[in-house]
Scaffold this motif. Structure first.
Motif, PDB file in Angstrom:
ATOM      1  N   GLU A   1      20.466 -31.565 -10.928  1.00 51.93           N
ATOM      2  CA  GLU A   1      21.674 -32.249 -11.707  1.00 51.93           C
ATOM      3  C   GLU A   1      22.877 -32.190 -10.804  1.00 51.93           C
ATOM      4  O   GLU A   1      23.947 -33.250 -11.254  1.00 51.93           O
ATOM      5  N   ALA A   2      23.417 -30.762 -11.148  1.00 51.75           N
ATOM      6  CA  ALA A   2      25.282 -30.597 -10.539  1.00 51.75           C
ATOM      7  C   ALA A   2      25.278 -31.562  -9.259  1.00 51.75           C
ATOM      8  O   ALA A   2      25.919 -31.488  -8.837  1.00 51.75           O
ATOM      9  N   GLY A   3      23.861 -31.871  -8.133  1.00 52.98           N
ATOM     10  CA  GLY A   3      24.169 -32.197  -7.393  1.00 52.98           C
ATOM     11  C   GLY A   3      24.792 -31.306  -5.976  1.00 52.98           C
ATOM     12  O   GLY A   3      24.826 -31.081  -4.312  1.00 52.98           O
ATOM     13  N   LEU A   4      24.677 -30.091  -6.835  1.00 51.88           N
ATOM     14  CA  LEU A   4      25.120 -28.563  -5.920  1.00 51.88           C
ATOM     15  C   LEU A   4      23.779 -28.411  -4.819  1.00 51.88           C
ATOM     16  O   LEU A   4      22.265 -28.641  -5.033  1.00 51.88           O
ATOM     17  N   PRO A   5      24.163 -27.854  -3.082  1.00 49.46           N
ATOM     18  CA  PRO A   5      23.072 -26.685  -2.293  1.00 49.46           C
ATOM     19  C   PRO A   5      22.018 -26.302  -3.406  1.00 49.46           C
ATOM     20  O   PRO A   5      23.338 -25.139  -4.030  1.00 49.46           O
ATOM     21  N   PHE A   6      21.438 -26.681  -2.945  1.00 49.50           N
ATOM     22  CA  PHE A   6      20.288 -25.306  -4.111  1.00 49.50           C
ATOM     23  C   PHE A   6      19.532 -24.686  -3.266  1.00 49.50           C
ATOM     24  O   PHE A   6      18.415 -25.190  -2.875  1.00 49.50           O
ATOM     25  N   GLY A   7      19.717 -23.491  -3.475  1.00 46.46           N
ATOM     26  CA  GLY A   7      18.261 -22.239  -2.657  1.00 46.46           C
ATOM     27  C   GLY A   7      17.642 -21.668  -3.844  1.00 46.46           C
ATOM     28  O   GLY A   7      17.864 -20.780  -4.718  1.00 46.46           O
ATOM     29  N   LEU A   8      16.169 -21.370  -3.312  1.00 47.27           N
ATOM     30  CA  LEU A   8      15.654 -20.336  -4.702  1.00 47.27           C
ATOM     31  C   LEU A   8      15.365 -19.049  -3.747  1.00 47.27           C
ATOM     32  O   LEU A   8      14.480 -19.276  -2.236  1.00 47.27           O
ATOM     33  N   ASN A   9      15.015 -18.104  -3.854  1.00 52.34           N
ATOM     34  CA  ASN A   9      14.845 -16.998  -3.377  1.00 52.34           C
ATOM     35  C   ASN A   9      13.472 -15.672  -4.322  1.00 52.34           C
ATOM     36  O   ASN A   9      14.136 -15.452  -5.621  1.00 52.34           O
ATOM     37  N   ILE A  10      12.634 -15.773  -3.147  1.00 47.57           N
ATOM     38  CA  ILE A  10      11.908 -14.786  -4.323  1.00 47.57           C
ATOM     39  C   ILE A  10      11.367 -13.906  -3.563  1.00 47.57           C
ATOM     40  O   ILE A  10      11.372 -13.793  -1.966  1.00 47.57           O
ATOM     41  N   VAL A  11      11.737 -12.126  -3.719  1.00 46.06           N
ATOM     42  CA  VAL A  11      11.352 -11.026  -3.260  1.00 46.06           C
ATOM     43  C   VAL A  11       9.866 -11.043  -3.575  1.00 46.06           C
ATOM     44  O   VAL A  11       9.299 -11.500  -4.614  1.00 46.06           O
ATOM     45  N   LEU A  12       8.808 -10.803  -2.131  1.00 42.87           N
ATOM     46  CA  LEU A  12       8.118 -10.898  -2.011  1.00 42.87           C
ATOM     47  C   LEU A  12       7.553  -9.566  -1.939  1.00 42.87           C
ATOM     48  O   LEU A  12       7.709  -8.655  -1.082  1.00 42.87           O
ATOM     49  N   HIS A  13       6.214  -9.046  -2.595  1.00 43.09           N
ATOM     50  CA  HIS A  13       5.748  -7.802  -2.458  1.00 43.09           C
ATOM     51  C   HIS A  13       3.884  -7.912  -3.013  1.00 43.09           C
ATOM     52  O   HIS A  13       3.320  -9.015  -3.123  1.00 43.09           O
ATOM     53  N   ARG A  14       3.506  -6.771  -3.035  1.00 42.43           N
ATOM     54  CA  ARG A  14       2.224  -6.869  -3.699  1.00 42.43           C
ATOM     55  C   ARG A  14       2.304  -7.247  -4.911  1.00 42.43           C
ATOM     56  O   ARG A  14       0.411  -7.856  -5.000  1.00 42.43           O
ATOM     57  N   LEU A  15       2.346  -7.681  -5.666  1.00 45.16           N
ATOM     58  CA  LEU A  15       2.747  -8.324  -7.334  1.00 45.16           C
ATOM     59  C   LEU A  15       2.703  -9.830  -7.319  1.00 45.16           C
ATOM     60  O   LEU A  15       1.528 -10.688  -7.654  1.00 45.16           O
ATOM     61  N   ASN A  16       2.899 -10.456  -5.898  1.00 49.14           N
ATOM     62  CA  ASN A  16       3.062 -12.073  -6.169  1.00 49.14           C
ATOM     63  C   ASN A  16       2.773 -12.374  -4.727  1.00 49.14           C
ATOM     64  O   ASN A  16       2.883 -13.721  -4.938  1.00 49.14           O
ATOM     65  N   LEU A  17       2.551 -11.893  -3.566  1.00 48.15           N
ATOM     66  CA  LEU A  17       2.212 -12.251  -2.270  1.00 48.15           C
ATOM     67  C   LEU A  17       0.618 -12.483  -2.661  1.00 48.15           C
ATOM     68  O   LEU A  17       0.578 -14.386  -1.457  1.00 48.15           O
ATOM     69  N   ASP A  18      -0.338 -12.624  -3.229  1.00 43.33           N
ATOM     70  CA  ASP A  18      -1.091 -13.554  -3.317  1.00 43.33           C
ATOM     71  C   ASP A  18      -1.295 -15.068  -4.364  1.00 43.33           C
ATOM     72  O   ASP A  18      -1.495 -15.814  -3.985  1.00 43.33           O
ATOM     73  N   HIS A  19       0.275 -15.319  -4.599  1.00 43.48           N
ATOM     74  CA  HIS A  19       0.293 -16.098  -5.438  1.00 43.48           C
ATOM     75  C   HIS A  19       1.331 -17.246  -4.436  1.00 43.48           C
ATOM     76  O   HIS A  19       2.306 -18.106  -5.522  1.00 43.48           O
ATOM     77  N   LEU A  20       1.702 -17.029  -3.512  1.00 41.04           N
ATOM     78  CA  LEU A  20       2.583 -17.695  -2.645  1.00 41.04           C
ATOM     79  C   LEU A  20       2.313 -19.554  -2.373  1.00 41.04           C
ATOM     80  O   LEU A  20       3.579 -20.189  -2.474  1.00 41.04           O
ATOM     81  N   ASP A  21       1.150 -19.620  -2.800  1.00 41.31           N
ATOM     82  CA  ASP A  21       0.578 -21.050  -2.358  1.00 41.31           C
ATOM     83  C   ASP A  21       1.440 -21.762  -4.087  1.00 41.31           C
ATOM     84  O   ASP A  21       2.337 -22.701  -3.982  1.00 41.31           O
ATOM     85  N   GLU A  22       1.801 -21.375  -5.247  1.00 41.14           N
ATOM     86  CA  GLU A  22       1.787 -21.336  -6.437  1.00 41.14           C
ATOM     87  C   GLU A  22       3.447 -21.070  -6.010  1.00 41.14           C
ATOM     88  O   GLU A  22       3.562 -22.324  -6.905  1.00 41.14           O
ATOM     89  N   ILE A  23       3.635 -20.919  -5.895  1.00 37.97           N
ATOM     90  CA  ILE A  23       5.726 -20.388  -5.471  1.00 37.97           C
ATOM     91  C   ILE A  23       5.837 -21.174  -5.098  1.00 37.97           C
ATOM     92  O   ILE A  23       6.812 -21.944  -5.481  1.00 37.97           O
ATOM     93  N   ILE A  24       5.382 -21.291  -3.672  1.00 37.14           N
ATOM     94  CA  ILE A  24       6.551 -22.322  -2.788  1.00 37.14           C
ATOM     95  C   ILE A  24       5.865 -23.782  -3.774  1.00 37.14           C
ATOM     96  O   ILE A  24       6.399 -24.725  -3.417  1.00 37.14           O
ATOM     97  N   ARG A  25       4.652 -24.343  -4.904  1.00 29.00           N
ATOM     98  CA  ARG A  25       4.690 -25.463  -4.821  1.00 29.00           C
ATOM     99  C   ARG A  25       5.517 -25.656  -5.735  1.00 29.00           C
ATOM    100  O   ARG A  25       6.392 -26.724  -6.681  1.00 29.00           O
ATOM    101  N   LEU A  26       6.156 -24.016  -7.123  1.00 26.48           N
ATOM    102  CA  LEU A  26       7.337 -24.471  -7.843  1.00 26.48           C
ATOM    103  C   LEU A  26       8.363 -24.721  -7.424  1.00 26.48           C
ATOM    104  O   LEU A  26       8.905 -25.359  -7.303  1.00 26.48           O
ATOM    105  N   ALA A  27       8.617 -24.493  -5.886  1.00 26.22           N
ATOM    106  CA  ALA A  27      10.616 -23.868  -5.381  1.00 26.22           C
ATOM    107  C   ALA A  27      10.209 -26.028  -5.273  1.00 26.22           C
ATOM    108  O   ALA A  27      11.269 -26.789  -4.847  1.00 26.22           O
ATOM    109  N   VAL A  28       8.883 -26.318  -4.929  1.00 23.49           N
ATOM    110  CA  VAL A  28       9.060 -27.683  -4.685  1.00 23.49           C
ATOM    111  C   VAL A  28       8.833 -29.073  -5.098  1.00 23.49           C
ATOM    112  O   VAL A  28       9.676 -30.524  -5.629  1.00 23.49           O
ATOM    113  N   SER A  29       8.636 -28.301  -6.492  1.00 25.50           N
ATOM    114  CA  SER A  29       9.374 -29.557  -7.882  1.00 25.50           C
ATOM    115  C   SER A  29      10.314 -28.965  -8.348  1.00 25.50           C
ATOM    116  O   SER A  29      10.403 -29.948  -9.272  1.00 25.50           O
ATOM    117  N   TRP A  30      10.939 -28.308  -8.354  1.00 26.17           N
ATOM    118  CA  TRP A  30      11.817 -27.995  -8.992  1.00 26.17           C
ATOM    119  C   TRP A  30      13.030 -28.558  -8.060  1.00 26.17           C
ATOM    120  O   TRP A  30      14.779 -28.925  -8.332  1.00 26.17           O
TER     121      TRP A  30
END
Length: 354
Positions: free
Chosen positions: A141-170
């Motif tokens: 809403e503020a219109g600032l350049p907006f980056g998302l950082n996700i540290v990937l590891h054994r516990l979340n790598l298998d969810h990468l497709d969902e994570i990228i979808r989340l980033a796009v939705s945000w």
């Protein structure tokens, strides 16, 4: 001639509401009474601008836990430095962001641990996903350049497709898919967090497919895993080459992970000006250039591009910061990074914060 740095990582606090098991901060965190004060940070940032630094990340820990973070941002802006806030999103409100923007904040990087509340909160060690979702809406809403950082590891790598979808939705502008680096708490928890080769291969395919689909909107950055390819990555563009890290207590480091190197004796901005630290200090000059290199680095044609790899990783794994980075397949210590994750080991310790 030593070229001036262009970036400063300002770690204004180690205090953090989260307890991520991959945290790269040192095991011995700087406590709040030892932190630099507002005037100290103002002086450091003024010196940074004069030294030639053009960009700073205001980071931690969670920088929003500092009541004077607005004054710190204003000091960076006054010094002509582009300022990005690196935040967990916990504590970010519309009013707080408006105040920071008025002070000169130019962009925000938000962290998230996974694509669903349950999984993200489990990794973060506290309920926080809702705060992150709200923070994303506030930043957008503020219109600032907006980056998302996700540290990937054994516990979340298998969810990468969902994570990228989340980033796009945000509606983010940039997604940094940062494969875990094993420093600090991440190194302590390596057995539990180490991904398998099959996981990494599948993740690469997922990223490639999304990069083709998105065509740069948002930009997807895949940070190559340190352990997977047998190739040493250039550490910070070379030791003491591009960036300075200033820790919460004022210790100045050539690399954010250099806390753990014994006998480095890092200079402190309380005692010395930033220019002297960059140009004259023994800590910043110790691994500059190539003269310090042992074999096989000394005769390697890649030494001017990979700089022998990461000094902090070499120290963490071998106890000697001057050895060839074990991530390199030519290193005599390469076996140290060829750890196969234990399928039954999902135990890890988390930092308690400050």
């Amino acid at each position: 001639m030593i070229r001036p740095p262009w970036a400063l990582l300002a770690e204004v606090t180690h205090a953090c509401p989260l307890h991520c098991p991959y945290c790269s901060n040192p095991l011995q965190l700087v406590r709040r009474p030892a932190e630099l004060g507002t005037a100290d940070w103002g002086r450091v940032l003024a010196e940074a601008g004069k030294l030639g630094i053009v960009q700073t990340h205001i980071s931690g820990g969670e920088p929003l836990l500092r009541p004077d973070v607005t004054e710190i941002v204003a000091a960076a802006d006054a010094a002509g430095i582009y300022t990005q806030l690196v935040t967990s999103g916990v504590g970010l409100t519309s009013a707080r962001l408006a105040e920071l923007t008025a002070a000169g904040l130019r962009s925000v990087q938000l962290s998230v641990q996974d694509a669903t509340a349950a999984r993200s909160d489990l990794i973060a060690g506290r309920v926080s996903f809702g705060d992150k979702r709200q923070a994303a809406a506030i930043i957008r809403e503020a219109g600032l350049p907006f980056g998302l950082n996700i540290v990937l590891h054994r516990l979340n790598l298998d969810h990468l497709d969902e994570i990228i979808r989340l980033a796009v939705s945000w509606s983010v502008d940039r997604v940094e898919l940062a494969n875990i680096q094993f420093y600090g708490w991440g190194l302590r928890n390596r057995a539990a967090l180490m991904p398998g080769q099959d996981q990494l291969a599948a993740a690469r395919e997922t990223v490639a497919a999304w990069q083709e689909r998105l065509a740069g909107e948002p930009e997807l950055i895949w940070v190559v895993p340190d352990y997977a390819d047998g190739v040493a990555k250039p550490c910070m563009g070379g030791w003491g080459a591009t960036s300075i890290t200033v820790a919460p207590d004022g210790s100045a480091l050539p690399c954010p992970a250099a806390y753990g190197i014994e006998n480095l004796d890092p200079p402190n901005v309380r005692d010395r000006p930033l220019r002297w630290i960059w140009e004259e200090s023994a800590a910043f000059n110790r691994y500059r250039g190539t003269a310090w290199m042992p074999e096989p680095c000394r005769s390697c044609p890649a030494k001017e591009t990979d700089f022998g790899g990461c000094r902090c990783q070499a120290y963490a794994l071998t106890g000697d910061a001057a050895r060839t980075d074990p991530a390199c397949r030519l290193s005599p210590d390469h076996h140290l990074v060829r750890l196969t994750p234990d399928p039954d080991d999902l135990t890890y310790r988390k930092p308690a914060g400050t």
